[in-house]
Write a protein that holds these residues in place. Structure first.
Motif, short mmCIF file in Angstrom:
data_model
loop_
_atom_site.label_atom_id
_atom_site.label_comp_id
_atom_site.label_asym_id
_atom_site.label_seq_id
_atom_site.Cartn_x
_atom_site.Cartn_y
_atom_site.Cartn_z
N ILE A 113 -7.68 -3.48 -9.18
CA ILE A 113 -8.96 -4.06 -9.58
C ILE A 113 -9.74 -4.55 -8.37
O ILE A 113 -10.95 -4.39 -8.28
CB ILE A 113 -8.75 -5.20 -10.61
CG1 ILE A 113 -8.17 -4.61 -11.89
CG2 ILE A 113 -10.05 -5.94 -10.89
CD1 ILE A 113 -7.69 -5.64 -12.88
N ALA A 114 -9.04 -5.12 -7.40
CA ALA A 114 -9.67 -5.60 -6.17
C ALA A 114 -9.76 -4.51 -5.11
O ALA A 114 -10.20 -4.75 -3.99
CB ALA A 114 -8.92 -6.81 -5.63
N GLY A 115 -9.30 -3.31 -5.45
CA GLY A 115 -9.36 -2.19 -4.50
C GLY A 115 -8.28 -2.22 -3.43
O GLY A 115 -8.45 -1.63 -2.37
N VAL A 116 -7.17 -2.91 -3.70
CA VAL A 116 -6.07 -2.99 -2.73
C VAL A 116 -4.95 -2.06 -3.19
O VAL A 116 -4.34 -2.27 -4.24
CB VAL A 116 -5.52 -4.43 -2.60
CG1 VAL A 116 -4.37 -4.48 -1.60
CG2 VAL A 116 -6.62 -5.39 -2.20
N GLY A 117 -4.71 -1.02 -2.42
CA GLY A 117 -3.65 -0.07 -2.72
C GLY A 117 -2.52 -0.18 -1.71
O GLY A 117 -2.61 -0.97 -0.75
N PRO A 118 -1.46 0.61 -1.86
CA PRO A 118 -0.33 0.56 -0.94
C PRO A 118 -0.72 0.81 0.52
O PRO A 118 -0.13 0.22 1.43
CB PRO A 118 0.59 1.67 -1.45
CG PRO A 118 0.22 1.84 -2.88
CD PRO A 118 -1.24 1.53 -2.98
N ASP A 119 -1.72 1.66 0.74
CA ASP A 119 -2.14 1.97 2.12
C ASP A 119 -2.83 0.80 2.80
O ASP A 119 -2.99 0.79 4.02
CB ASP A 119 -3.06 3.19 2.13
CG ASP A 119 -2.33 4.46 1.70
OD1 ASP A 119 -1.08 4.49 1.80
OD2 ASP A 119 -3.01 5.41 1.26
N ASP A 120 -3.28 -0.18 2.02
CA ASP A 120 -3.95 -1.35 2.58
C ASP A 120 -2.96 -2.43 3.01
O ASP A 120 -3.36 -3.43 3.61
CB ASP A 120 -4.93 -1.94 1.56
CG ASP A 120 -6.00 -0.93 1.16
OD1 ASP A 120 -6.58 -0.32 2.06
OD2 ASP A 120 -6.22 -0.75 -0.05
N THR A 153 7.77 -3.32 -7.66
CA THR A 153 8.18 -2.06 -8.31
C THR A 153 7.91 -0.87 -7.40
O THR A 153 8.75 0.02 -7.24
CB THR A 153 7.43 -1.88 -9.65
OG1 THR A 153 7.73 -3.01 -10.48
CG2 THR A 153 7.84 -0.61 -10.35
N TYR A 154 6.74 -0.85 -6.78
CA TYR A 154 6.38 0.23 -5.85
C TYR A 154 7.38 0.30 -4.69
O TYR A 154 7.89 1.36 -4.34
CB TYR A 154 4.95 0.02 -5.33
CG TYR A 154 4.50 1.08 -4.37
CD1 TYR A 154 3.95 2.27 -4.82
CD2 TYR A 154 4.65 0.90 -2.99
CE1 TYR A 154 3.54 3.26 -3.93
CE2 TYR A 154 4.26 1.87 -2.10
CZ TYR A 154 3.70 3.06 -2.58
OH TYR A 154 3.31 4.03 -1.69
N LEU A 155 7.67 -0.87 -4.10
CA LEU A 155 8.60 -0.92 -2.97
C LEU A 155 10.01 -0.52 -3.38
O LEU A 155 10.70 0.19 -2.65
CB LEU A 155 8.61 -2.32 -2.35
CG LEU A 155 7.35 -2.71 -1.58
CD1 LEU A 155 7.39 -4.18 -1.19
CD2 LEU A 155 7.17 -1.83 -0.35
N ALA A 156 10.45 -0.98 -4.55
CA ALA A 156 11.79 -0.63 -5.02
C ALA A 156 11.95 0.88 -5.16
O ALA A 156 12.99 1.44 -4.79
CB ALA A 156 12.08 -1.32 -6.35
N ARG A 157 10.92 1.54 -5.64
CA ARG A 157 10.97 3.00 -5.79
C ARG A 157 11.08 3.71 -4.44
O ARG A 157 11.68 4.77 -4.34
CB ARG A 157 9.74 3.50 -6.53
CG ARG A 157 9.79 3.18 -8.00
CD ARG A 157 8.66 3.82 -8.76
NE ARG A 157 8.69 3.40 -10.15
CZ ARG A 157 7.63 3.18 -10.88
NH1 ARG A 157 6.42 3.37 -10.37
NH2 ARG A 157 7.74 2.81 -12.13
N LEU A 158 10.51 3.10 -3.41
CA LEU A 158 10.62 3.66 -2.06
C LEU A 158 11.98 3.37 -1.42
O LEU A 158 12.54 4.22 -0.72
CB LEU A 158 9.54 3.09 -1.14
CG LEU A 158 8.10 3.51 -1.33
CD1 LEU A 158 7.21 2.74 -0.35
CD2 LEU A 158 7.92 5.00 -1.11
#
Length: 199
Positions: A113-120, A153-158
């Motif tokens: 929503i704030a435009g912050v994705g994993p690449d940021d 969750t994103y980090l755990a998957r990596l």
């Protein structure tokens, strides 16, 4: 509402996180009535922090040198990394005196929503730190909110496929809290994180 410089000061103070219009006005009038030496010290501290403070080239924590004091400390375990969102989280964990490893500061949390994705975030830096195989455990200590959960969750998957021990800080009921006042999410977390009591 006020003339020139006073209104400019109120407007600038109001841009700070957690400072509303009334608080900004109170702070501005406190500064106006303060001793000039006190105001000068505040001004010098603000200038100094912007000139001297940077982010650690290893973990992303605030530092006055290329590396923060924790990354420079040879007594800290290099096999364990605690991943946090912000530098203030490092301070909170350090106060517990429970963790003796190193940290990695992401610089925020995933928030579409704030435009912050994993690449940021500083996720690529974390992956670089894990590449040499020294680290065996990663503790995900992101905030227990929607953004923090999404980031964990994103980090755990990596990280799990890398063969690392990956854990998440337990969350649940605060010490001294009453069950009747706990919301269902907090109470659910407390049940998930329950531990066995041995005699």
């Amino acid at each position: 509402m006020y003339e020139g410089a006073v209104q400019d000061l109120i407007d600038e103070l109001g841009r700070l996180p957690g400072v509303g219009p009334k608080s900004a006005q109170r702070i501005a009038f406190h500064i106006l009535s303060a001793d000039p030496a006190d105001v000068r010290r505040l001004s010098d501290a603000l200038t100094e922090v912007k000139l001297r403070v940077r982010f650690c080239e290893i973990c992303g924590n605030v530092a006055q040198e290329p590396q923060c004091r924790i990354c420079r400390d040879p007594r800290r375990s290099p096999t364990s990394i605690c991943v946090v969102e912000e530098s203030k989280d490092v301070v909170a964990i350090e106060r517990t005196r429970e963790f003796r490893g190193k940290y990695h500061v992401l610089g925020g949390a995933i928030n579409p929503i704030a435009g912050v994705g994993p690449d940021d975030l500083r996720i690529a830096g974390l992956m670089t730190r894990l590449a040499d195989g020294t680290v065996t455990e990663v503790i995900l200590a992101t905030d227990p909110n929607v953004e923090g959960e999404a980031t964990a969750t994103y980090l755990a998957r990596l990280l799990v496929p890398m063969g690392l021990t990956v854990s998440r800080l337990a969350s649940g009921l605060p010490v001294g809290g009453d069950l009747e006042y706990a919301d269902e999410v907090t109470l659910g977390r407390a049940f998930e994180g329950r531990r066995r009591i041995s005699a």
